[in-house]
Scaffold this active site. Structure first.
Site, PDB file in Angstrom:
ATOM      1  N   GLY A  77      29.681  10.475  36.138  1.00  0.00           N
ATOM      2  CA  GLY A  77      29.650  10.509  37.595  1.00  0.00           C
ATOM      3  C   GLY A  77      31.040  10.624  38.204  1.00  0.00           C
ATOM      4  O   GLY A  77      31.243  10.351  39.372  1.00  0.00           O
TER       5      GLY A  77
ATOM      6  N   ASP B  69      32.845  17.434  45.494  1.00  0.00           N
ATOM      7  CA  ASP B  69      33.587  17.192  44.250  1.00  0.00           C
ATOM      8  C   ASP B  69      34.856  18.032  44.187  1.00  0.00           C
ATOM      9  O   ASP B  69      35.942  17.538  43.895  1.00  0.00           O
ATOM     10  CB  ASP B  69      32.705  17.498  43.033  1.00  0.00           C
ATOM     11  CG  ASP B  69      31.471  16.614  42.988  1.00  0.00           C
ATOM     12  OD1 ASP B  69      31.383  15.679  43.798  1.00  0.00           O
ATOM     13  OD2 ASP B  69      30.587  16.874  42.155  1.00  0.00           O
TER      14      ASP B  69
ATOM     15  N   HIS C 271      24.051  12.345  47.464  1.00  0.00           N
ATOM     16  CA  HIS C 271      23.050  13.373  47.754  1.00  0.00           C
ATOM     17  C   HIS C 271      23.027  13.724  49.245  1.00  0.00           C
ATOM     18  O   HIS C 271      22.013  14.157  49.767  1.00  0.00           O
ATOM     19  CB  HIS C 271      21.656  12.955  47.265  1.00  0.00           C
ATOM     20  CG  HIS C 271      21.531  12.987  45.768  1.00  0.00           C
ATOM     21  ND1 HIS C 271      21.229  14.134  45.062  1.00  0.00           N
ATOM     22  CD2 HIS C 271      21.696  12.018  44.844  1.00  0.00           C
ATOM     23  CE1 HIS C 271      21.206  13.855  43.770  1.00  0.00           C
ATOM     24  NE2 HIS C 271      21.500  12.580  43.611  1.00  0.00           N
TER      25      HIS C 271
END
Length: 350
Positions: free
Chosen positions: A98, A146, A15
């Protein structure tokens, strides 16, 4: 033409990527495989779901096809003409654990389209296209980590990425004598409908209240000016960035004991300050703490389920796997899934 794009696991820096922070991911040896060929209309086929979707023109369906459609839209927005194609997809990436299966699908699509139509765009531009697909078309306000990792992954290396400047450094991932496993809680999270976007809003609110442009300008002193909830969110981001910097140093020095401790403290922060863990992932981390040869563990991904990354001495995790599986089943009536994780190179033709 056939391409493959890897998923990723983030060692630490959770995060932080949408808060101009630091992250330390690596591409994993689980992939989305994609074949592209010309077609009379847009045809998207998923082998895993055994499903084919056809459309005359690109539209949002709120399904898996949106990741592909969003990428095509992002190309078109940049003035590139994408004529109808058939895209077939298969994957050995577990969904929702994840490992970022969505970014791998976006990257595979972006790279395949770029090469198939002869656009030959640089990887960084493809990363931006893939991220735009997820943010603007799918509707998940993700950071850039990502897609970046799926594109720029390098075997036997982690990527130390500054998400504000996109400067990056490959850090050797020498795991001799150690291993990384992923424990999938099999509690599924739908990112767009979960608290994920809410956390983003809270972080934006922190900056608004403090009158800052970026989290990089926020200091520990500033935290005192914030109401309780926002203070907790900001404290996590600041301290997690510090943990990433310490983790990079630990990796360079081969100090896996320190890296493990940082993983445990990252989880505590995600649980208590950012409040994105859940009972199941907390249970897994608590179970592993203090076990012989287990150096560290934390939840990975958006939160509210998903996976737990485990750093251990080689063979140590294997010894307690069954015990963990049984304890988890007794408590939650859910089966755990385990994946040994190795590094991989980024998106490529095969």
């Amino acid at each position: 033409m056939r391409v493959k794009a890897p998923g990723r696991i983030n060692i630490i820096g959770e995060h932080t990527d949408y808060n101009d922070g630091y992250v330390l991911p690596f591409a994993v040896n689980r992939f989305v495989f994609l074949t592209i060929e010309d077609s009379g209309k847009f045809v998207f086929h998923s082998e895993n779901m055994n499903e084919t979707v056809e459309m005359e023109k690109i539209e949002k369906l709120n399904r898996w096809t949106d990741y592909i459609s969003g990428v095509i839209k992002a190309f078109e927005k940049r003035g590139y003409k994408v004529s109808p194609v058939k895209i077939s997809v298969s994957s050995n990436l577990p969904m929702g654990a994840g490992l970022s299966s969505s970014a791998a699908l976006e990257m595979a699509t972006a790279y395949a389209i770029s090469e198939h139509f002869g656009f030959h765009l640089p990887k960084l531009e493809l990363v931006k296209i893939a991220r735009e697909a997820e943010v603007e078309f799918v509707g998940v306000r993700c950071g850039i980590m990502d897609q970046f990792t799926s594109a720029f992954g390098k075997k036997d290396h982690a990527i130390f990425l500054d998400t504000m400047t996109l400067e990056y450094e490959y850090v050797p991932l020498k795991l001799e004598g150690y291993e990384i496993n992923l424990v999938d809680s099999n509690v599924k999270h739908e990112l767009s409908s979960s608290e994920y976007n809410k956390r983003r809003q809270e972080c934006e609110e922190v900056l608004r209240v403090l009158g800052k442009r970026s989290f990089r300008e926020v200091t520990k002193e500033d935290l005192k000016k914030l109401p309780d909830v926002l203070k907790k969110r900001a404290q996590h981001v600041l301290e997690e960035n510090e943990r990433v910097l310490k983790s990079v140093q630990a990796l360079k020095e081969g100090d896996f004991e320190t890296l493990g401790r940082l993983l445990f403290s990252s989880h505590e922060s995600l649980r208590d300050l950012y409040e994105v863990s859940c009972e199941q992932t907390d249970f897994i981390v608590d179970f592993l703490k203090g076990r012989e040869g287990i150096l560290g563990a934390r939840m990975v991904g958006g939160g509210f389920g998903g996976g737990v990354i485990v750093l251990s001495k080689k063979g140590a995790f294997e010894k307690i796997k069954e015990e963990l599986k049984n304890a988890y089943r007794d408590r939650f009536k859910i089966e755990l899934t385990f994946h040994e994780i190795e590094s991989a190179d980024g998106v490529q033709k095969i």
